[in-house]
Write an enzyme that holds these catalytic residues in place. Sequence first.
Site, PDB file in Angstrom:
ATOM      1  N   ARG A   9      -2.313  23.890 120.490  1.00  0.00           N
ATOM      2  CA  ARG A   9      -2.613  23.743 119.255  1.00  0.00           C
ATOM      3  C   ARG A   9      -1.672  23.986 118.271  1.00  0.00           C
ATOM      4  NH1 ARG A   9      -5.756  29.202 120.170  1.00  0.00           N
ATOM      5  NH2 ARG A   9      -3.978  29.360 121.426  1.00  0.00           N
TER       6      ARG A   9
ATOM      7  N   HIS B 285     -12.045  22.890 123.305  1.00  0.00           N
ATOM      8  CA  HIS B 285     -11.721  22.854 124.576  1.00  0.00           C
ATOM      9  C   HIS B 285     -12.590  21.218 124.876  1.00  0.00           C
ATOM     10  CE1 HIS B 285     -11.300  27.209 125.276  1.00  0.00           C
ATOM     11  NE2 HIS B 285     -10.199  26.686 125.511  1.00  0.00           N
TER      12      HIS B 285
ATOM     13  N   SER C 184     -10.448  31.263 121.514  1.00  0.00           N
ATOM     14  CA  SER C 184     -11.879  32.079 122.122  1.00  0.00           C
ATOM     15  C   SER C 184     -11.708  33.569 121.428  1.00  0.00           C
ATOM     16  CB  SER C 184     -11.887  32.072 123.426  1.00  0.00           C
ATOM     17  OG  SER C 184     -11.744  30.721 124.097  1.00  0.00           O
TER      18      SER C 184
ATOM     19  N   LYS D   2      -5.885  38.899 130.515  1.00  0.00           N
ATOM     20  CA  LYS D   2      -7.041  39.081 129.590  1.00  0.00           C
ATOM     21  C   LYS D   2      -8.175  39.627 130.259  1.00  0.00           C
ATOM     22  CE  LYS D   2      -6.074  34.563 127.207  1.00  0.00           C
ATOM     23  NZ  LYS D   2      -6.551  33.414 126.830  1.00  0.00           N
TER      24      LYS D   2
END
Length: 164
Positions: A91, A18, A129, A42
């Site tokens: 990514r 990030h 994460s 989430k």
Amino acid sequence: MRIVAVYPGSFDPPTNGHLDIIERSSRMFAKVIVAVARNIRKDSMFTSAERVRMLRGLTSQWENVEVDSFNGLLVDYARKKEARVLVRGLRAISDFEYEFQMAHMNKKLAPEIDTIMLMTGERHSYISSNIVKEIAMFGGRIDDLVPPGVKDFVFKKMKGAGRK
Ligand code: COA
């Protein structure tokens, strides 16, 4: 033209990946607002206030970077902040479908706002994460994945939760 960009995400917790995106976008736009959002799909480990606090500490060296949080639709928030650009990190190909859908949906909701994808730096392309939290939970090293302050915060939080 002074373009304001919003970099939204759940940042639970923020990672080196990030930070790489924040640093690079701070060189491209007049102002970058890192916006901590709630992803309804989430469960989070950190409160929104904790994520904002971590991100403020990590980005204080960039004068044109602000950290904030919001509830509700991203495009409503971006409009309120007069942002013309949404920044997202890509990514791998696996991110593409999700990002493609979000970018098109946000464009439909707010045609005046564009999404810009930055390729995540190669050495961060495998970080997420959730992986950071999982490795930490089982006592693994997360030193190369998150900044030192975040590492301490993750372990403190886990200790508090009786997990480590
Ligand atoms: N380097 C390393 N990891 C990265 C990364 C990078 N550059 N960029 C993203 N990631 C990881 C994150 O750590 C995260 O990992 P995790 O899934 O294990 O938590 C994952 O990629 C994606 O997370 P993030 O970029 O934080 O986005 P998100 O998918 O959690 O957030 C929102 C999506 C919050 C932006 C989106 O849900 C939203 O806009 N919500 C507001 C409501 C709304 O407007 N909804 C309609 C959208 S069309």
